[in-house]
Scaffold this active site. Structure first.
Site, PDB file in Angstrom:
ATOM      1  CG  ASN A 133      -0.400  -0.033   2.491  1.00 51.40           C
ATOM      2  OD1 ASN A 133       0.575  -0.731   2.716  1.00 51.40           O
ATOM      3  ND2 ASN A 133      -0.929   0.742   3.404  1.00 51.40           N
ATOM      4  CD  GLU A 183       4.870  -1.392  13.214  1.00 57.52           C
ATOM      5  OE1 GLU A 183       3.700  -0.997  13.421  1.00 57.52           O
ATOM      6  OE2 GLU A 183       5.817  -1.091  13.953  1.00 57.52           O
ATOM      7  CB  CYS A 220      -2.047   0.457   8.264  1.00 58.94           C
ATOM      8  SG  CYS A 220      -0.635   1.559   8.455  1.00 58.94           S
ATOM      9  CD  GLU A 257       9.373  -1.644  12.194  1.00 51.10           C
ATOM     10  OE1 GLU A 257       9.457  -0.917  11.203  1.00 51.10           O
ATOM     11  OE2 GLU A 257       9.311  -2.877  12.124  1.00 51.10           O
TER      12      GLU A 257
HETATM   13  P1  NAD Z   1      -0.131  -9.137   3.269  1.00 50.91           P
HETATM   14  O1  NAD Z   1      -0.039  -9.601   4.670  1.00 50.91           O
HETATM   15  O2  NAD Z   1      -0.968  -9.894   2.314  1.00 50.91           O
HETATM   16  O3  NAD Z   1       1.333  -9.084   2.588  1.00 50.91           O
HETATM   17  C1  NAD Z   1       2.390  -8.334   3.164  1.00 50.91           C
HETATM   18  C2  NAD Z   1       3.705  -8.927   2.707  1.00 50.91           C
HETATM   19  O4  NAD Z   1       3.838 -10.238   3.271  1.00 50.91           O
HETATM   20  C3  NAD Z   1       3.851  -9.083   1.201  1.00 50.91           C
HETATM   21  O5  NAD Z   1       5.170  -8.797   0.819  1.00 50.91           O
HETATM   22  C4  NAD Z   1       3.543 -10.561   0.998  1.00 50.91           C
HETATM   23  O6  NAD Z   1       4.127 -11.111  -0.167  1.00 50.91           O
HETATM   24  C5  NAD Z   1       4.153 -11.158   2.253  1.00 50.91           C
HETATM   25  N1  NAD Z   1       3.621 -12.483   2.623  1.00 50.91           N
HETATM   26  C6  NAD Z   1       2.389 -12.988   2.381  1.00 50.91           C
HETATM   27  N2  NAD Z   1       2.292 -14.245   2.888  1.00 50.91           N
HETATM   28  C7  NAD Z   1       3.492 -14.520   3.477  1.00 50.91           C
HETATM   29  C8  NAD Z   1       4.009 -15.638   4.180  1.00 50.91           C
HETATM   30  N3  NAD Z   1       3.287 -16.746   4.374  1.00 50.91           N
HETATM   31  N4  NAD Z   1       5.263 -15.581   4.666  1.00 50.91           N
HETATM   32  C9  NAD Z   1       6.007 -14.449   4.490  1.00 50.91           C
HETATM   33  N5  NAD Z   1       5.578 -13.362   3.822  1.00 50.91           N
HETATM   34  C10 NAD Z   1       4.328 -13.394   3.320  1.00 50.91           C
HETATM   35  O7  NAD Z   1      -0.570  -7.616   3.340  1.00 50.91           O
HETATM   36  P2  NAD Z   1      -0.915  -6.652   2.139  1.00 50.91           P
HETATM   37  O8  NAD Z   1      -2.262  -6.998   1.610  1.00 50.91           O
HETATM   38  O9  NAD Z   1       0.252  -6.578   1.216  1.00 50.91           O
HETATM   39  O10 NAD Z   1      -0.983  -5.234   2.886  1.00 50.91           O
HETATM   40  C11 NAD Z   1      -2.114  -4.709   3.467  1.00 50.91           C
HETATM   41  C12 NAD Z   1      -2.106  -4.941   4.974  1.00 50.91           C
HETATM   42  O11 NAD Z   1      -0.959  -4.341   5.535  1.00 50.91           O
HETATM   43  C13 NAD Z   1      -3.273  -4.297   5.672  1.00 50.91           C
HETATM   44  O12 NAD Z   1      -3.784  -5.164   6.646  1.00 50.91           O
HETATM   45  C14 NAD Z   1      -2.669  -3.061   6.322  1.00 50.91           C
HETATM   46  O13 NAD Z   1      -3.357  -2.577   7.446  1.00 50.91           O
HETATM   47  C15 NAD Z   1      -1.325  -3.574   6.679  1.00 50.91           C
HETATM   48  N6  NAD Z   1      -0.402  -2.460   6.882  1.00 50.91           N
HETATM   49  C16 NAD Z   1       0.017  -2.174   8.163  1.00 50.91           C
HETATM   50  C17 NAD Z   1       0.863  -1.105   8.379  1.00 50.91           C
HETATM   51  C18 NAD Z   1       1.354  -0.756   9.753  1.00 50.91           C
HETATM   52  O14 NAD Z   1       2.338  -0.031   9.857  1.00 50.91           O
HETATM   53  N7  NAD Z   1       0.722  -1.215  10.812  1.00 50.91           N
HETATM   54  C19 NAD Z   1       1.291  -0.319   7.303  1.00 50.91           C
HETATM   55  C20 NAD Z   1       0.833  -0.648   6.027  1.00 50.91           C
HETATM   56  C21 NAD Z   1       0.005  -1.732   5.827  1.00 50.91           C
END
Ligand code: NAD
Length: 354
Positions: free
Chosen positions: A9, A120, A154, A335
């Site tokens: 995102n 996060e 997020c 962080e």
């Molecule tokens: P996601 O969890 O689907 O993917 C995040 C990352 O993890 C990607 O690089 C993905 O390829 C990887 N991934 C997926 N499965 C994995 C596994 N089994 N093992 C290791 N890595 C794996 O999330 P998304 O859809 O890319 O992002 C959106 C989410 O991120 C939302 O829930 C949002 O709230 C959250 N987010 C949180 C913050 C924060 O700082 N708290 C910031 C931005 C986004």
């Protein structure tokens, strides 16, 4: 070797926000950007390669470049490249930003290696707006906090609690302003809302609006009630109008689950105690905003909210030195300058007998 996994995102921002403190603390990194948005990571690799060429090994640090091998980026899906990193015995710590569901999997997969994790995760962020709030500031900021980056941040607001005395006025003005947000090609400077990340994600977000309607909620503007006019070139894109939902129950999916799109719910409240209890009644605890001109009230409410970040009378004012992170299902660890330093270094105790 630090394993860094980032979401789609805010792709370059969230990746560099991990890489910079990791290498500043003397680690090397293997970073895995999201497979949905890997172009900026690729461009960054080209720059790092270029910077690395100027490296002078005789210097204690590397002022003229990043040496080869310090920042390594692997491109691939989460289940393959991400999980390989999480399960690798030579990567003792993982800094992950992404969904709560993926974090659960990473926790399970990394457990046999006792890895240090920084997580996060998602949010279901409330805005709490008291009768005495300055609506001329609150309305434009709450529009931004709800719909900026298509609601795909997020920290975006998705539950707006408005005290009953100003509820009708707030809703009227908020909806009128939301309708002014133009959807389309973000290269057009008059456009505020671009396309969502994917067809599947658009369907998921739309589905939440349908579910809310089926439960008896009222869509005040946006999806399903207003028509979306798109430029000819963008007709097949994954666009959606900013959508405001009212008369939605606190226990409904739209008020409990992270939607991560341009959708926000607005509901009335009566008392301070009541709104704190309702705002806290979700599994997440990432960010919140509180709007009031009573400084005692904002302090009391901010203290009682189960939320890693609270902004009062503002949103997304960020100093990168401040601790950043969520409570409950929104994450583990913080962080930011001091917290990143602690995460990316290890304390050792050496006792010398003399
Ligand atoms: P996601 O969890 O689907 O993917 C995040 C990352 O993890 C990607 O690089 C993905 O390829 C990887 N991934 C997926 N499965 C994995 C596994 N089994 N093992 C290791 N890595 C794996 O999330 P998304 O859809 O890319 O992002 C959106 C989410 O991120 C939302 O829930 C949002 O709230 C959250 N987010 C949180 C913050 C924060 O700082 N708290 C910031 C931005 C986004």
């Amino acid at each position: 070797i630090a394993g860094l996994i980032s979401p789609w995102n805010l792709p370059l921002y969230l990746l560099t926000w991990k890489i910079a403190p990791a290498i500043a603390c003397g680690n090397t990194v293997v970073a895995k950007p999201s497979e949905m948005t890997s172009v900026t990571a690729w461009m960054m690799c080209k720059l790092l390669e270029k910077a690395g060429k100027g490296c002078d090994d005789s210097l204690p640090f590397f002022p003229s470049g990043v040496p080869p091998g310090v920042v390594n980026v692997v491109f691939g899906t989460g289940s393959k490249a991400g999980e390989a990193l999480v399960c690798h015995p030579d990567v003792p710590l993982i800094s992950f930003t992404g969904s709560t569901l993926t974090a659960q999997r990473i926790t399970e997969k990394s457990a046999p290696h006792c890895k240090r994790l920084s997580l996060e995760l998602g949010g279901k962020n409330p805005a709490i707006i008291f009768d005495d709030a300055d609506l001329s500031q609150c309305i434009p900021t709450t529009l931004r906090s709800s719909f900026a980056n298509q609601g795909e941040i997020c920290l975006c607001t998705s539950r707006i609690f408005v005290q009953r005395g100003i509820y009708n006025e707030f809703v009227k003005r908020f909806v009128a302003e939301a309708k002014k947000w133009k959807v389309g090609n973000p290269s057009d400077p008059t456009v505020s809302v671009g396309a969502l990340i994917s067809k599947e994600h658009l369907e998921k977000v739309r589905n939440y609006v349908e579910k809310a309607q089926a439960e008896g909620a009222r869509v005040l503007c946006g999806e399903g009630v207003d028509s979306l006019v798109l430029p000819a070139d963008n007709q097949k894109g994954y666009f959606m109008l900013p959508t405001v939902i009212a008369e939605v129950k606190d226990e409904s999916k739209c008020m409990q689950e992270e939607i991560f799109g341009p959708v926000t719910c607005v509901v009335p409240f009566d008392t301070e105690d009541e709104v704190i209890e309702r705002a806290n009644r979700v599994k997440y605890g990432l960010a919140a905003t509180v709007w009031s001109s009573n400084v005692g009230c904002v302090h009391r409410v901010a203290r009682r909210l189960q939320s890693g970040l609270v902004w009062t009378n503002c949103w997304l004012i960020r100093d990168l030195n401040l601790p950043f992170g969520g409570m409950k299902a929104s994450g583990i660890g913080r962080e930011g300058a001091k917290d990143s330093y602690e995460f990316f270094t290890e304390v050792k105790t050496i006792t010398i007998k003399h």
